[in-house]
Enzyme design. Structure first.
Site, PDB file in Angstrom:
ATOM      1  N   ARG A  19     -12.765 -20.679  29.049  1.00 27.11           N
ATOM      2  CA  ARG A  19     -13.421 -21.647  28.150  1.00 27.11           C
ATOM      3  C   ARG A  19     -14.819 -21.190  27.782  1.00 27.11           C
ATOM      4  O   ARG A  19     -15.248 -21.307  26.622  1.00 27.11           O
ATOM      5  CB  ARG A  19     -13.444 -23.032  28.809  1.00 27.11           C
TER       6      ARG A  19
ATOM      7  N   SER B 154      -9.988 -20.754  34.602  1.00 24.70           N
ATOM      8  CA  SER B 154     -10.026 -21.727  33.500  1.00 24.70           C
ATOM      9  C   SER B 154     -11.429 -21.832  32.911  1.00 24.70           C
ATOM     10  O   SER B 154     -11.606 -21.924  31.691  1.00 24.70           O
ATOM     11  CB  SER B 154      -9.605 -23.109  34.011  1.00 24.70           C
TER      12      SER B 154
ATOM     13  N   SER C 220      -0.872 -31.834  30.214  1.00 24.55           N
ATOM     14  CA  SER C 220      -1.220 -30.412  30.131  1.00 24.55           C
ATOM     15  C   SER C 220      -2.645 -30.236  29.633  1.00 24.55           C
ATOM     16  O   SER C 220      -2.984 -30.626  28.516  1.00 24.55           O
ATOM     17  CB  SER C 220      -0.257 -29.691  29.177  1.00 24.55           C
TER      18      SER C 220
ATOM     19  N   LYS D 132       5.820 -22.066  33.983  1.00 20.90           N
ATOM     20  CA  LYS D 132       4.622 -21.278  34.295  1.00 20.90           C
ATOM     21  C   LYS D 132       4.928 -19.790  34.106  1.00 20.90           C
ATOM     22  O   LYS D 132       5.882 -19.451  33.415  1.00 20.90           O
ATOM     23  CB  LYS D 132       4.147 -21.615  35.715  1.00 20.90           C
TER      24      LYS D 132
ATOM     25  N   GLY E  34      -1.222 -17.797  29.446  1.00 19.80           N
ATOM     26  CA  GLY E  34      -0.917 -18.985  28.650  1.00 19.80           C
ATOM     27  C   GLY E  34      -2.180 -19.696  28.202  1.00 19.80           C
ATOM     28  O   GLY E  34      -2.260 -20.190  27.071  1.00 19.80           O
TER      29      GLY E  34
ATOM     30  N   ASP F 238      -1.215 -25.533  39.844  1.00 19.25           N
ATOM     31  CA  ASP F 238      -1.104 -24.096  40.120  1.00 19.25           C
ATOM     32  C   ASP F 238      -0.941 -23.797  41.608  1.00 19.25           C
ATOM     33  O   ASP F 238      -0.784 -22.633  41.993  1.00 19.25           O
ATOM     34  CB  ASP F 238      -2.345 -23.364  39.587  1.00 19.25           C
TER      35      ASP F 238
ATOM     36  N   GLN G 284      -3.877 -27.387  28.977  1.00 17.73           N
ATOM     37  CA  GLN G 284      -3.873 -26.367  27.919  1.00 17.73           C
ATOM     38  C   GLN G 284      -3.640 -26.996  26.559  1.00 17.73           C
ATOM     39  O   GLN G 284      -4.299 -26.640  25.583  1.00 17.73           O
ATOM     40  CB  GLN G 284      -2.803 -25.313  28.216  1.00 17.73           C
TER      41      GLN G 284
HETATM   42  C1  S3P Z   1      -4.816 -24.303  32.728  1.00 16.21           C
HETATM   43  C2  S3P Z   1      -3.984 -25.386  32.733  1.00 16.21           C
HETATM   44  C3  S3P Z   1      -2.738 -25.454  33.499  1.00 16.21           C
HETATM   45  C4  S3P Z   1      -2.625 -24.342  34.525  1.00 16.21           C
HETATM   46  C5  S3P Z   1      -3.089 -23.028  34.007  1.00 16.21           C
HETATM   47  C6  S3P Z   1      -4.524 -23.090  33.524  1.00 16.21           C
HETATM   48  C7  S3P Z   1      -6.044 -24.338  31.905  1.00 16.21           C
HETATM   49  O1  S3P Z   1      -1.644 -25.378  32.600  1.00 16.21           O
HETATM   50  O2  S3P Z   1      -1.299 -24.242  34.997  1.00 16.21           O
HETATM   51  O3  S3P Z   1      -3.005 -22.021  35.022  1.00 16.21           O
HETATM   52  O4  S3P Z   1      -6.929 -23.482  32.092  1.00 16.21           O
HETATM   53  O5  S3P Z   1      -6.138 -25.246  31.061  1.00 16.21           O
HETATM   54  P1  S3P Z   1      -1.065 -26.733  31.905  1.00 16.21           P
HETATM   55  O6  S3P Z   1      -2.232 -27.501  31.491  1.00 16.21           O
HETATM   56  O7  S3P Z   1      -0.236 -26.292  30.750  1.00 16.21           O
HETATM   57  O8  S3P Z   1      -0.264 -27.391  32.986  1.00 16.21           O
END
Ligand code: S3P
Length: 447
Positions: free
Chosen positions: A38, A34, A178, A355, A106, A328, A180
């Site tokens: 970023r 993550s 979330s 997921k 994702g 996760d 994300q």
């Molecule tokens: C992530 C957020 C999570 C996680 C993903 C990484 C991120 O997803 O499952 O592996 O880097 O922001 P969600 O925020 O959609 O749950």
């Protein structure tokens, strides 16, 4: 959900894992996925050259780097393996010559949709079978409310982001917890006029909020009400940052240690941001002995060495408010539950169905295939502690399912064969070598 079989770089692979009675040693794990995503994204639109130490070179993050190269960003690694990104500013990206393929990621696709929502060119974001089956209306709708023009394929990728949108800040209550979605909207907020204010139904990982102030963009946070906001437009400035080890990768060995590290095991240099470490709270409630030492702060993130030793675990009812803080880690938590005495109940975890695969259904089937009694609920699983008999299980091309099933070898009577394991490289290149250091013998075979 469609598996990725046949679509993988280098072709399908499987793991064959021999039973092992004890694990131990001292290991490190690769950089946080993550934080790497970023850092790469923000550095690409920053003013100046950023340097990122210990970045994750997994396929997901490499897909992000390739996408930014296609958008005209110069990205190199220096002779010490440090990633150097020449930021082009928020207005300096150029139209890519082709759709951007974010592979299995994702995070890459959703966060980039936010970051690219105001660009003066059309751009198409796509990915593999798994990514194209995941929900995208959760970002396309609120980005649309900010003024973005995004076409989805029935709420899924490919996404086509149309040029020339003028974004405005909005106030938005996220329907799901979330990170994300939150981060996609914050990144769009950098190009929007006015304040973007986001309210989440619960806490989620906050790496974006921690990184932006270090790049000169203030973020207001009210942790009690899970509200974050920033004022746009705001261009980040370059950063030098060191990425900590990924807690989600360490998690496999934390659980292996709880189940079988008779003389203890240490995982050094792991990110322990409290929005990521729900697994520690859950495992401790199950009776685990886990200690953190050398706690320090790096680039706004807490980092520690994690020490774990074998200890009998007991089944619990996992508090639903911890689900987003361990989102996760459920595949490996289900392995811990299988090794615990009694019943473990997980509810409130319906997000696991969205997921890289449907992790509730796939983990229930895999546990059953290996001799564990696991029943699916609409929003969770009920697992009876037992002993893995061994055999063959499908990972459905999900990296975390594959690695979790490999750890089941510490409880297994016979070898475990895991199908479709090539995606392990998306988040944990070198997994088999690190596993070997702890005593877990994972043999990776081409089909
Ligand atoms: C992530 C957020 C999570 C996680 C993903 C990484 C991120 O997803 O499952 O592996 O880097 O922001 P969600 O925020 O959609 O749950």
């Amino acid at each position: 959900m469609t598996a990725n079989v046949g679509k993988l770089k280098g072709g399908p692979q499987r793991f064959v894992v021999a039973p092992v009675e004890t694990v131990g040693g001292e290991i490190t794990v690769p950089g946080d996925k993550s934080i790497t995503h970023r850092a790469a994204m923000l550095a690409s639109v920053a003013c100046g050259t950023s340097r990122i130490h210990d970045f994750l070179g997994g396929d997901d993050c490499l897909a992000t780097l390739e996408a930014f190269r296609a958008l005209g960003v110069a990205i190199e690694t220096d002779e010490h393996g440090v990633l150097e990104i020449e930021g082009r500013g928020l207005a300096g990206l150029r139209a890519p010559a082709h759709p951007l393929d974010l592979g299995n990621s994702g995070t890459a696709l959703r966060l980039m949709a936010g970051l690219l929502a105001a660009q003066p060119f059309d751009v198409e974001l796509t990915g593999d079978d798994s990514l194209r089956s995941r929900p995208m209306a959760r970002i396309a709708d609120p980005l649309g409310a900010m003024g973005a023009r995004i076409d989805t394929a029935g709420g899924r990728a490919p996404l086509v982001i149309r040029s020339g949108a003028r974004l405005k800040g909005i106030e938005y209550a996220l329907p799901v917890a979330s990170a994300q979605v939150k981060s996609a909207l914050l990144l769009a907020g950098l190009s929007a006029v006015g304040r973007t204010t986001l309210r989440s139904p619960g806490p989620t990982r906050d790496h974006t909020e921690r990184m932006l102030p270090g790049m000169g963009v203030p973020v207001d946070e009210d942790a009690h009400s899970n509200v974050v906001s920033l004022e746009g437009p705001a261009e980040p400035r370059a950063i030098e940052i060191t990425v900590p080890g990924d807690f989600s990768s360490a998690a496999f060995f934390i659980v292996a240690g709880c189940l079988a590290a008779n003389d203890g095991m240490t995982i050094r240099n792991v990110g322990v941001n409290p929005t990521r470490t729900g697994l520690l709270t859950i495992l401790r409630a199950m009776g685990a002995e886990i200690e953190l030492s050398a706690i320090r702060t790096m680039g706004g993130e807490q980092v520690a060495d994690i020490h774990v030793r074998q200890c009998p675990l007991r089944g619990i009812e996992v508090p639903p408010h911890l689900v987003p803080l361990a989102i996760d880690e459920f595949p490996i938590l289900f392995i811990a539950a299988a090794g615990a005495a009694g019943r473990t109940i997980v509810r409130g975890a319906q997000e696991l169905r969205h997921k890289e695969c449907d992790r509730l259904s796939v983990m229930a089937s895999a546990l059953n295939a290996l001799g564990i009694d696991a029943r699916e609920l609409p929003d969770g699983l009920i697992i009876e502690g037992g002993r893995f008999k061994g055999g063959r299980a499908a990972s459905h091309g999900d990296h975390r399912v594959a690695m979790a099933l490999a750890v089941a070898s510490v409880l297994s009577e016979r070898p475990i064969e895991i199908l479709d394991t090539a995606q392990v490289a998306t988040s944990f290149p070198g997994f088999t070598a690190v596993a070997a250091q702890t005593g877990i013998a994972v043999e990776s075979r081409r089909l």
